[in-house]
Write an enzyme that holds these catalytic residues in place. Sequence first.
Site, mmCIF file in Angstrom:
data_model
loop_
_atom_site.group_PDB
_atom_site.id
_atom_site.type_symbol
_atom_site.label_atom_id
_atom_site.label_comp_id
_atom_site.label_asym_id
_atom_site.label_seq_id
_atom_site.Cartn_x
_atom_site.Cartn_y
_atom_site.Cartn_z
ATOM 1 N N LYS A 40 27.680 8.337 -2.247
ATOM 2 C CA LYS A 40 26.356 8.960 -2.137
ATOM 3 C C LYS A 40 25.703 9.182 -3.498
ATOM 4 C CE LYS A 40 24.061 12.525 0.559
ATOM 5 N NZ LYS A 40 22.965 11.614 0.803
ATOM 6 N N GLY A 45 31.003 12.802 -8.374
ATOM 7 C CA GLY A 45 31.849 11.640 -8.654
ATOM 8 C C GLY A 45 31.055 10.350 -8.753
ATOM 9 N N CYS A 46 30.090 10.192 -7.869
ATOM 10 C CA CYS A 46 29.276 8.970 -7.853
ATOM 11 C C CYS A 46 28.380 8.906 -9.086
ATOM 12 C CB CYS A 46 28.448 8.913 -6.580
ATOM 13 S SG CYS A 46 29.475 8.881 -5.089
ATOM 14 N N THR A 47 27.873 10.055 -9.502
ATOM 15 C CA THR A 47 27.041 10.105 -10.709
ATOM 16 C C THR A 47 27.896 9.772 -11.934
ATOM 17 O OG1 THR A 47 25.535 11.712 -9.717
ATOM 18 C CG2 THR A 47 25.561 11.580 -12.130
ATOM 19 N N SER A 50 28.682 5.953 -11.887
ATOM 20 C CA SER A 50 27.495 5.153 -12.179
ATOM 21 C C SER A 50 27.064 5.312 -13.630
ATOM 22 C CB SER A 50 26.349 5.542 -11.235
ATOM 23 O OG SER A 50 26.713 5.277 -9.893
#
Length: 154
Positions: A40, A45-47, A50
């Site tokens: 998401k 974690g995704c930030t 990325s």
Amino acid sequence: MADLKVGDKAPEFEGKNQNGEKIALKDFAGKKLILYFYPKDNTPGCTAESCNLNDNYDAWLEKGFEVVGVSPDSEKSHQKFIEKFGFKFDLIADTEKEILQAFGAWGLKKNYGREYMGVLRKTFVIDEEGVIVDIFEKVKTKDHTNQIIESLNL
């Protein structure tokens, strides 16, 4: 769910990026691709993952790699995520989860004893011929670039 292994041909895919433009595996013929799947936009974690790939994007280009992220978020969500963090690469909006399923990145997850279907964080490194040369199922979100470099001996 796909059970892809190193040495397999990557599944053909086509999706739309943050601007509604089509992106397909065939667009990367003759190039190496880091294709990462994340749950998401704008989550910790995704930030971290990325941003780590983006912070090293120029180095990836120098090594002949392109980077593309895939999540089930919408094109609009991806646009906001990219604007907020200045990502230099495309994010595919796989709202129908077709690409996620083709790569085995959609499956059963467990959290606090609860089971549910969701995105399995994975990264596939694909060579110029469309062959999978590495798969990461235990992604180090804050240090993913070094994780890939060390595994590929780059």
